[in-house]
Design a protein around this motif. Structure first.
Motif, mmCIF file in Angstrom:
data_model
loop_
_atom_site.group_PDB
_atom_site.id
_atom_site.type_symbol
_atom_site.label_atom_id
_atom_site.label_comp_id
_atom_site.label_asym_id
_atom_site.label_seq_id
_atom_site.Cartn_x
_atom_site.Cartn_y
_atom_site.Cartn_z
ATOM 1 N N LEU A 237 0.813 -1.212 0.000
ATOM 2 C CA LEU A 237 0.000 0.000 0.000
ATOM 3 C C LEU A 237 0.847 1.263 0.000
ATOM 4 C CD1 LEU A 237 -2.837 -1.006 2.475
ATOM 5 C CD2 LEU A 237 -2.982 -0.833 -0.005
ATOM 6 N N GLU B 285 -8.155 -0.754 -9.656
ATOM 7 C CA GLU B 285 -9.519 -0.574 -10.151
ATOM 8 C C GLU B 285 -9.573 -0.236 -11.639
ATOM 9 O OE1 GLU B 285 -9.112 0.302 -5.910
ATOM 10 O OE2 GLU B 285 -8.151 1.118 -7.708
ATOM 11 N N THR C 187 -11.339 15.779 -10.891
ATOM 12 C CA THR C 187 -10.846 14.716 -10.005
ATOM 13 C C THR C 187 -9.830 13.840 -10.715
ATOM 14 O OG1 THR C 187 -12.939 14.680 -8.771
ATOM 15 C CG2 THR C 187 -11.531 12.737 -8.590
ATOM 16 N N GLN D 167 -0.414 4.035 -3.729
ATOM 17 C CA GLN D 167 -1.456 3.311 -4.446
ATOM 18 C C GLN D 167 -2.784 3.384 -3.698
ATOM 19 O OE1 GLN D 167 -0.514 -0.526 -6.264
ATOM 20 N NE2 GLN D 167 1.636 -0.201 -5.744
ATOM 21 N N ALA D 168 -2.736 3.302 -2.380
ATOM 22 C CA ALA D 168 -3.964 3.354 -1.595
ATOM 23 C C ALA D 168 -4.658 4.703 -1.764
ATOM 24 C CB ALA D 168 -3.657 3.098 -0.126
ATOM 25 N N GLN D 169 -3.884 5.792 -1.749
ATOM 26 C CA GLN D 169 -4.465 7.122 -1.926
ATOM 27 C C GLN D 169 -5.045 7.280 -3.328
ATOM 28 O OE1 GLN D 169 -0.953 9.330 -0.959
ATOM 29 N NE2 GLN D 169 -1.433 9.468 1.229
ATOM 30 N N SER E 249 -6.196 4.959 -5.235
ATOM 31 C CA SER E 249 -7.410 4.154 -5.355
ATOM 32 C C SER E 249 -8.613 4.861 -4.760
ATOM 33 C CB SER E 249 -7.211 2.798 -4.675
ATOM 34 O OG SER E 249 -6.293 2.008 -5.391
ATOM 35 N N VAL E 250 -8.422 5.565 -3.653
ATOM 36 C CA VAL E 250 -9.524 6.306 -3.043
ATOM 37 C C VAL E 250 -10.028 7.393 -3.983
ATOM 38 C CG1 VAL E 250 -10.129 7.911 -1.188
ATOM 39 C CG2 VAL E 250 -8.852 5.833 -0.662
ATOM 40 N N VAL E 251 -9.096 8.146 -4.584
ATOM 41 C CA VAL E 251 -9.482 9.209 -5.520
ATOM 42 C C VAL E 251 -10.185 8.614 -6.741
ATOM 43 C CG1 VAL E 251 -8.619 11.049 -7.006
ATOM 44 C CG2 VAL E 251 -7.619 10.701 -4.739
ATOM 45 N N ARG F 126 -11.818 5.742 -7.024
ATOM 46 C CA ARG F 126 -13.140 5.213 -6.697
ATOM 47 C C ARG F 126 -14.172 6.335 -6.562
ATOM 48 N NH1 ARG F 126 -10.200 1.370 -3.523
ATOM 49 N NH2 ARG F 126 -10.470 2.652 -1.647
ATOM 50 N N ALA F 127 -13.727 7.483 -6.055
ATOM 51 C CA ALA F 127 -14.638 8.631 -5.968
ATOM 52 C C ALA F 127 -15.059 9.080 -7.363
ATOM 53 C CB ALA F 127 -13.967 9.777 -5.214
ATOM 54 N N GLU G 34 -17.528 6.546 -8.788
ATOM 55 C CA GLU G 34 -18.850 6.673 -8.170
ATOM 56 C C GLU G 34 -19.616 7.862 -8.758
ATOM 57 O OE1 GLU G 34 -20.910 6.998 -3.730
ATOM 58 O OE2 GLU G 34 -18.773 6.553 -3.952
#
Length: 349
Positions: free
Chosen positions: A10, A66, A176, A189-191, A193-195, A197-198, A201
């Protein structure tokens, strides 16, 4: 850190792949690498692309669990096609999201009949055929699995769906993804992925809105009219060109315009009307420049078409006195109203 718990993974930066012309590399070499980078989805003719003296291309792709997100800049014209043979050969079954940052893009077949512009978002189903035509543009592309979208969108036919730039979420989605591309070197990578996924969505919400508001397919005639108005400056605009873009036969297209007197007459009327507008409102344009903006092959053809439509030459309009110009404006208005009557089906003339 305990690698078995995933902390090391991560904390790794987002993998990136860059494409740009290298020292000593020819435009053909660059075009070949460009074609190879999108070969899983589209076919590009490297030789034809590289033959353009101003051709240039740069891109950077981010690889996340993703999706793959790429930001590109193209100078020159690019044609990307996805046909049955490529679909069968690659077996790709993902969704390709094309965000137009600036410039313009055409898509065939089209759902809306309009050219895509900066801020618009296009959804392509890689299990279906499509042709994309772009020139001098910047874009952000995202390849994601169908299952990344919320249910029930993943079960719908989204091929060719458009989120227009004036949708409330469009600008936020674009910004974004742009921020993700810009800030990726400083993100884990974790950060990332959060962006991402937003953004996905929000994309799902926007697609749901688009689906709700499109209560019925646009009529063929309305789509063809939009193509004509959007491509008046293209000399190739013709009934055959429109039929190809909309994936219908010429006979079907003609029937949609039968009350107007045919597609060719509609194109001619729209070009002459645009020529009138430019002639009477943009005094600094030459007749050659007006001809180019209206899709005429040259000044001579503009004068001929204009004179046939309005029973007066462009030169006469330009040299008319104030009183004569008012009379000519009224004459032109009647001609344009006659064309509008045919367009709305109120007249068979």
């Amino acid at each position: 850190m305990d690698a078995s718990r995933g902390e090391l993974v991560l904390s790794q930066p987002i993998p990136r792949v860059r494409h740009a012309i290298l020292p000593g590399e020819t435009r053909l070499d660059l075009a070949r690498r460009m074609a190879q980078s999108v070969a899983f989805a589209f076919s590009i003719d490297p030789a034809r692309t590289a033959a353009q003296p101003d051709f240039d291309f740069s891109a950077e792709a981010l690889v996340l669990p993703e999706a793959v997100v790429a930001r590109s800049r193209v100078r020159g014209r690019i044609a990307m096609t996805r046909e049955a043979a490529l679909i069968a050969a690659t077996g790709a079954d993902q969704l390709f999201v094309y965000v137009i940052v600036d410039g313009e893009f055409d898509v065939k077949p089209t759902r809306s009949g309009r050219r895509l512009r900066g801020g618009d978002i296009l959804i392509i189903d890689l299990a279906q055929a499509v042709t994309l035509l772009g020139a001098d543009y910047g874009a952000i592309m995202m390849v994601l699995a169908r299952g990344a979208l919320p249910d029930p969108l993943r079960r719908l036919d989204l091929h060719g769906a458009e989120i227009r730039g004036d949708h409330p979420l469009a600008r936020t989605i674009v910004s974004t993804l742009a921020c993700l591309c810009e800030d990726a070197p400083r993100m884990t990578q974790a950060q990332g992925s959060v962006v991402l996924r937003a953004a996905i969505e929000m994309l799902g919400l926007a697609l749901t809105d688009v689906r709700r508001t499109r209560t019925a397919p646009r009529a063929l005639k309305a789509m063809a009219e939009a193509l004509v108005d959007d491509h008046l400056d293209d000399p190739a605009l013709s009934p055959a060109w429109i039929a190809g873009r909309l994936d219908v036969s010429r006979a079907t297209l003609y029937r949609a315009f039968a009350a107007y007197g045919g597609v060719t007459r509609f194109i001619d009327d729209r070009r002459s009307q645009q020529a009138w507008v430019l002639l009477t409102s943009a005094g600094d344009l030459s007749l050659g420049e007006i001809a180019a903006r209206c899709g005429y092959p040259g000044r001579t053809r503009l004068v001929q078409a204009f004179s046939e439509r309005f029973a007066v030459s462009p030169e006469t309009v330009l040299s008319a006195s104030e009183d004569d110009r008012a009379m000519l404006q009224e004459q032109a208005a009647r001609a344009m109203m006659d064309a509008w009557d045919r367009r709305t089906g109120r007249s068979e003339r």
